[in-house]
Design a protein around this motif. Sequence first.
Motif, PDB file in Angstrom:
ATOM      1  N   UNK B  72       0.887  -1.307  -0.084  1.00  0.00           N
ATOM      2  CA  UNK B  72      -0.071   0.080   0.022  1.00  0.00           C
ATOM      3  C   UNK B  72       0.764   1.190   0.005  1.00  0.00           C
ATOM      4  N   UNK B  73       2.132   1.208   0.168  1.00  0.00           N
ATOM      5  CA  UNK B  73       2.896   2.567   0.353  1.00  0.00           C
ATOM      6  C   UNK B  73       3.049   3.172  -0.842  1.00  0.00           C
ATOM      7  N   UNK B  75       0.900   3.321  -3.422  1.00  0.00           N
ATOM      8  CA  UNK B  75      -0.535   3.916  -3.570  1.00  0.00           C
ATOM      9  C   UNK B  75      -0.698   5.271  -2.644  1.00  0.00           C
ATOM     10  N   UNK B  76      -0.327   5.112  -1.417  1.00  0.00           N
ATOM     11  CA  UNK B  76      -0.467   6.172  -0.626  1.00  0.00           C
ATOM     12  C   UNK B  76       0.419   7.457  -1.263  1.00  0.00           C
ATOM     13  N   UNK B  77       1.837   7.083  -1.503  1.00  0.00           N
ATOM     14  CA  UNK B  77       2.264   8.204  -2.017  1.00  0.00           C
ATOM     15  C   UNK B  77       1.820   8.566  -3.316  1.00  0.00           C
ATOM     16  N   UNK B  79      -1.056   9.045  -4.181  1.00  0.00           N
ATOM     17  CA  UNK B  79      -2.470   9.499  -4.012  1.00  0.00           C
ATOM     18  C   UNK B  79      -2.036  11.179  -4.006  1.00  0.00           C
ATOM     19  N   UNK B  80      -1.000  11.424  -3.008  1.00  0.00           N
ATOM     20  CA  UNK B  80      -0.724  12.970  -2.625  1.00  0.00           C
ATOM     21  C   UNK B  80       0.056  13.379  -4.006  1.00  0.00           C
ATOM     22  N   UNK B  83      -2.630  14.755  -6.828  1.00  0.00           N
ATOM     23  CA  UNK B  83      -3.152  16.051  -6.612  1.00  0.00           C
ATOM     24  C   UNK B  83      -1.957  17.284  -6.733  1.00  0.00           C
ATOM     25  N   UNK B  84      -0.849  16.775  -6.367  1.00  0.00           N
ATOM     26  CA  UNK B  84       0.246  17.719  -6.355  1.00  0.00           C
ATOM     27  C   UNK B  84       0.566  18.029  -7.914  1.00  0.00           C
ATOM     28  N   UNK B  86      -1.672  17.855 -10.388  1.00  0.00           N
ATOM     29  CA  UNK B  86      -2.624  18.821 -10.799  1.00  0.00           C
ATOM     30  C   UNK B  86      -2.408  20.232 -10.521  1.00  0.00           C
ATOM     31  N   UNK B  87      -1.776  20.315  -9.296  1.00  0.00           N
ATOM     32  CA  UNK B  87      -1.588  21.851  -8.914  1.00  0.00           C
ATOM     33  C   UNK B  87      -0.331  22.498  -9.687  1.00  0.00           C
TER      34      UNK B  87
END
Lengths: 232, 119
Positions: B72-73, B75-77, B79-80, B83-84, B86-87
């Motif tokens: 899961x590591x 995937x969790x990285x 996810x953030x 979004x970054x 996109x920014x």
Amino acid sequence: MAQTSRLFHIIRIAFAVIGALVVLFLFLNHSEQLDTPLMDYFTADFFAQTGAQNSVAAIYLNYRVFDTLFEALMLMVSVMEVINVSWANKHAEKYQFEKDDFNRKGNSEIVVRMVGIIYPFVLLIGLYIIVNGHVSPGGGFQGGAILATALITRYLVYPNFDLDLHALEIVEKILFLSIVMTPVLYVFMQIQPADTTISHQIYMVAMNSLIGLKVFSGLSIIFYRFVFYEGR
Amino acid sequence: MKPLDFITGEIVGILLFFIGLYGLMTKKTIVKTIMSMSIMESGIFLFYITINYTVGSVPPIGQAQEAAFVDPVPSALMITAIVIGIGVTAIGLTMFMHYKQKHGITHWSRNRDQTGSDH
């Protein structure tokens, strides 16, 4: 002149192809399997430690919550940049819209009708994914993106600029403050009740909702700024 | 080994990264540069998401242990990171619009009079 630029073009293509081949060769032949101590630690007992059944949510809301804090900061900074570093701020007189011309510009009847039917379901699945983010696949980021999609479909049906982006920006800043404060109080300073089974769940749902609303407002601000201010 | 076995997420991710790098090197339009950066980002996301995947593992949800969990590591990285991404793209596009309106620049070029090229 044209000959040299053509040569440079070929050199660049060759550079990209050779780079890709080298990396692929190294990856396929010389990659070694490392141990995964982080994965073993995170997947060993995450439900009892964090109260989340989804271990991805357990990681980004409890184990590695710093990532989430700075990601939220990054999104907020980019939204502030999109609003403040814009040509349209100083030259607002050039950005008057012709309202009658803008209303339902080139939208087909099929899109308008179907989006009107789909719209509440998009909202519903967005909220579902946010609220159930800690027990099923999903979470605040994905649900927030889906909620922003609902607003974008609203733009397809009703392309008018009646949203108060300033209020939305203030809401986003308040949400960011709560996103920072909640883990600082709950995870770092350990202000928890003695029996944490229920409070962990409440923390997960609250953080997912805050992150979802923040991503929703951030993406909506970016989208509406781009559509109505940067559009020419 | 069948030919389709080579098409894994990691290999496609590496190829996407280098497609984006090629775009960064050759295209002179600023918008295409930003697009190439997004393509490179997508390659990195795909590489990270599919890394350390073993066949038959289950999503890391719940406590059922009939099969091994997916890592899961990453995937969790990611996810953030999405979004970054996109920014970053939004920042780049806004800066591009600002420069275009203020200076009329749409291409990476030393010759400012050159408004268009075939790239």
